[in-house]
Design a protein around this motif. Structure first.
Motif, PDB file in Angstrom:
ATOM      1  N   HIS A 195      20.802  -6.617   9.673  1.00 28.66           N
ATOM      2  CA  HIS A 195      20.321  -5.454   9.570  1.00 28.66           C
ATOM      3  C   HIS A 195      20.890  -3.399   9.158  1.00 28.66           C
ATOM      4  N   GLY A 196      22.122  -3.920   9.685  1.00 28.86           N
ATOM      5  CA  GLY A 196      22.673  -2.811  10.142  1.00 28.86           C
ATOM      6  C   GLY A 196      22.649  -1.712  11.199  1.00 28.86           C
ATOM      7  N   ARG A 197      24.198  -0.839  10.892  1.00 28.30           N
ATOM      8  CA  ARG A 197      24.456  -0.816  12.054  1.00 28.30           C
ATOM      9  C   ARG A 197      24.721   0.796  12.589  1.00 28.30           C
ATOM     10  N   THR A 198      23.142   1.464  12.427  1.00 30.67           N
ATOM     11  CA  THR A 198      22.519   2.216  14.006  1.00 30.67           C
ATOM     12  C   THR A 198      21.939   1.848  14.520  1.00 30.67           C
ATOM     13  N   LEU A 199      21.508   2.505  16.023  1.00 31.31           N
ATOM     14  CA  LEU A 199      20.926   1.764  16.649  1.00 31.31           C
ATOM     15  C   LEU A 199      19.883   0.814  17.022  1.00 31.31           C
ATOM     16  N   GLY A 200      19.423   1.313  16.104  1.00 31.22           N
ATOM     17  CA  GLY A 200      17.426   0.411  16.525  1.00 31.22           C
ATOM     18  C   GLY A 200      18.141  -0.569  15.664  1.00 31.22           C
ATOM     19  N   ALA A 201      18.922  -0.767  14.148  1.00 28.62           N
ATOM     20  CA  ALA A 201      18.794  -1.497  13.414  1.00 28.62           C
ATOM     21  C   ALA A 201      19.969  -2.776  14.619  1.00 28.62           C
ATOM     22  N   LEU A 202      21.000  -2.058  14.715  1.00 26.67           N
ATOM     23  CA  LEU A 202      21.864  -3.004  15.636  1.00 26.67           C
ATOM     24  C   LEU A 202      21.606  -3.959  16.454  1.00 26.67           C
ATOM     25  N   SER A 203      20.294  -3.163  16.745  1.00 21.53           N
ATOM     26  CA  SER A 203      19.806  -3.761  18.190  1.00 21.53           C
ATOM     27  C   SER A 203      19.279  -5.383  17.526  1.00 21.53           C
ATOM     28  N   ILE A 204      18.560  -4.707  16.846  1.00 18.71           N
ATOM     29  CA  ILE A 204      17.909  -6.761  16.171  1.00 18.71           C
ATOM     30  C   ILE A 204      19.432  -7.341  15.180  1.00 18.71           C
ATOM     31  N   ARG A 235       0.185  -1.673   0.017  1.00 10.86           N
ATOM     32  CA  ARG A 235       0.061  -0.076  -0.002  1.00 10.86           C
ATOM     33  C   ARG A 235       0.562   1.374   0.254  1.00 10.86           C
ATOM     34  N   ARG A 236       1.896   0.972   0.424  1.00  7.21           N
ATOM     35  CA  ARG A 236       2.803   2.830   1.057  1.00  7.21           C
ATOM     36  C   ARG A 236       4.195   2.712   1.170  1.00  7.21           C
ATOM     37  N   VAL A 237       4.872   3.556   0.536  1.00  6.07           N
ATOM     38  CA  VAL A 237       6.070   3.449   0.255  1.00  6.07           C
ATOM     39  C   VAL A 237       6.923   4.529   0.780  1.00  6.07           C
ATOM     40  N   PHE A 238       8.151   4.147   1.826  1.00  2.00           N
ATOM     41  CA  PHE A 238       8.453   5.903   2.358  1.00  2.00           C
ATOM     42  C   PHE A 238      10.319   5.636   1.693  1.00  2.00           C
ATOM     43  N   PHE A 239      10.523   6.449   1.270  1.00  2.01           N
ATOM     44  CA  PHE A 239      11.968   6.415   0.723  1.00  2.01           C
ATOM     45  C   PHE A 239      13.145   7.177   2.080  1.00  2.01           C
ATOM     46  N   THR A 240      14.132   6.294   1.622  1.00  2.00           N
ATOM     47  CA  THR A 240      14.722   6.425   2.730  1.00  2.00           C
ATOM     48  C   THR A 240      16.089   6.313   1.744  1.00  2.00           C
ATOM     49  N   ASN A 241      17.687   6.847   2.746  1.00  2.00           N
ATOM     50  CA  ASN A 241      18.650   6.711   1.993  1.00  2.00           C
ATOM     51  C   ASN A 241      19.779   5.565   1.595  1.00  2.00           C
ATOM     52  N   SER A 242      18.962   4.573   2.538  1.00  2.00           N
ATOM     53  CA  SER A 242      19.631   3.379   2.777  1.00  2.00           C
ATOM     54  C   SER A 242      19.083   2.062   3.598  1.00  2.00           C
ATOM     55  N   GLY A 243      19.419   1.336   3.526  1.00  2.00           N
ATOM     56  CA  GLY A 243      18.954  -0.051   3.962  1.00  2.00           C
ATOM     57  C   GLY A 243      18.471   0.369   5.443  1.00  2.00           C
ATOM     58  N   THR A 244      19.792   0.324   6.044  1.00  2.00           N
ATOM     59  CA  THR A 244      19.917   0.907   7.847  1.00  2.00           C
ATOM     60  C   THR A 244      18.246   2.335   8.320  1.00  2.00           C
ATOM     61  N   GLU A 245      18.485   2.854   7.526  1.00  2.00           N
ATOM     62  CA  GLU A 245      16.797   3.819   7.618  1.00  2.00           C
ATOM     63  C   GLU A 245      15.812   3.329   7.387  1.00  2.00           C
ATOM     64  N   ALA A 246      15.848   2.403   6.449  1.00  2.00           N
ATOM     65  CA  ALA A 246      14.811   1.403   6.310  1.00  2.00           C
ATOM     66  C   ALA A 246      13.961   0.345   7.331  1.00  2.00           C
ATOM     67  N   ILE A 247      15.019   0.042   7.896  1.00  2.00           N
ATOM     68  CA  ILE A 247      14.630  -0.430   8.964  1.00  2.00           C
ATOM     69  C   ILE A 247      14.712  -0.240  10.447  1.00  2.00           C
ATOM     70  N   GLU A 248      14.840   0.717  10.396  1.00  2.00           N
ATOM     71  CA  GLU A 248      14.300   2.518  11.393  1.00  2.00           C
ATOM     72  C   GLU A 248      12.977   1.959  10.735  1.00  2.00           C
TER      73      GLU A 248
END
Length: 393
Positions: A133-142, A94-107
């Motif tokens: 899933h990525g290196r930002t703190l939220g993505a890093l948590s999983i 249904r909906r798309v939100f664009f980000t700059n990277s994969g880790t931001e998409a996970i966030e």
């Protein structure tokens, strides 16, 4: 002082780089400043889906250059909306939100999950051992790998790990408090390890019983990489949302999270945002990439060349049974697990003009441009043969 020495002097030192001063890319090759060519089975870590200097991407980028480079999301951008429409068409979401990277998409998916969980009195997030899933703190948590998490705790509370493909552990972990389960259909950084269909079937059955969210990380597996536009489409499983990036931008920084009906209206205005996400130049490149890759003939090509590559790696592995453990993967996301000396093999292959990297400790990971032909596979196998002969005799 050359560019590699300057890189060590001026850049934060977190990468193990190839000693290669790249001049340009040509199709499926990189060319250094001395004119030496390298067969690129790394492709910017699965980013350069259509290789280098692809005419459709170049045409799209040049056309957008003559319009604008950046508007911000205070304005509607036709190329951004068109790319979102194509992703919705191709997936039925249904909906798309664009980000700059994969880790931001996970966030973004984490935030969607957190808000949904607040309304449903659920708080625990489950991820799989070996996932990335990525290196930002939220993505890093999983991202359930000790080597990535150990220096940055405490991380996001309420996250727990279970072994991948362990149905009994999954049944034991899930309960009424389960908010979401994140998974990669093929764990790329974890060694190119596919999830079992039986494990996924149990996961989706448990979702029906306990009413939690399921999110697929399609950052590496998506946009045709496996021979399916998105890998979850292979077996008909339908997550509540998924993250996509890497190949989506065709070489430019672009990611997205995509939401199904249950979460389509989860965010109110102002609850999420980005300055650069959905940049028109990246979306122009992304739209050209998606329109090329989504053709069934193109996906069939990826599947066919991927099967040929795995077959040839299987034959090759038979020559070195004392050194090779397994061949894994799907489409043009393929891993060759070795017993030892993976880094030495990568370095030696580089000297022979073949580029790939290491995943999951001892797995040689191959994620070439999706436009490679069987002749490129043959060339890669020849270079691997030279590499193994030098390493093992």
């Amino acid at each position: 002082m050359n560019v590699l020495q300057n890189a060590n002097r001026y850049l934060v030192n977190v990468y193990k780089r190839f000693p290669l001063d790249v001049e340009r890319g040509e199709g499926v090759y990189l060319v250094d400043k001395n004119g030496h060519k390298y067969l690129d089975f790394l492709a910017g870590i699965a980013v350069n889906a259509l290789g280098y200097q692809h005419p459709r991407i170049q045409k799209a980028i040049l056309a957008q250059l003559n319009r604008n480079l950046h508007l911000s999301n205070y304005f509607i951008q036709d190329v951004q909306v068109e790319l979102a429409r194509r992703l919705v068409e191709l997936t039925g979401y249904r909906r798309v939100f664009f980000t700059n990277s994969g880790t931001e998409a996970i966030e973004g998916l984490l935030k969607a999950a957190k808000k949904w969980g607040t309304h449903h009195q659920k708080s625990e997030i489950i991820a799989l051992q070996g996932c990335f899933h990525g290196r930002t703190l939220g993505a890093l948590s999983i991202t359930m790998q000790e080597k990535y998490q150990k220096s940055f705790r405490p991380l996001l509370p309420g996250c727990r790990m279970i072994p991948a493909n362990d149905t009994a552990a999954l049944k034991q972990a899930v309960n009424e408090n389960t908010l979401a389960v994140f998974y990669e259909g093929i764990m790329g950084e974890g060694g190119v390890r596919p999830l079992d269909v039986g494990f996924l079937k149990e996961l989706y059955q448990l979702r029906e019983r306990f009413d939690f969210l399921v999110f697929a990380d399609e950052i590496q597996t998506g946009v045709g990489r496996t021979g399916y536009f998105y890998y979850f489409q292979k077996d008909g499983f339908r997550p509540d949302g998924f993250a996509t990036a890497k190949g989506l931008g065709g070489g430019l920084p672009l990611g997205a999270f995509v939401l199904d009906e249950k979460l389509a209206e989860i965010f109110a205005p102002g609850e999420h945002g980005t300055t650069y996400g959905g940049n028109p130049l990246a979306c122009a490149s992304g739209l050209a990439t998606v329109n090329e890759v989504a053709q069934q003939s193109f996906l069939n090509h990826v599947a066919q060349v991927g099967r040929y590559f795995k077959e040839q790696l299987g034959v090759f592995a038979g020559k070195y049974p004392e050194h090779i453990v397994a061949v894994r993967g799907e489409g043009l996301m393929v891993g060759l697990e070795v017993k030892e000396r993976a880094r030495d093999l990568m370095d030696a292959a580089f000297e022979n003009g073949l580029l790939f990297n290491i995943a999951g400790g001892n797995t040689l990971r191959f994620v070439p441009p999706l436009i490679i032909e069987k002749t490129h596979v043959d060339e890669a196998i020849e270079k691997l043969q030279l590499t193994f002969q030098k390493a093992f005799g």
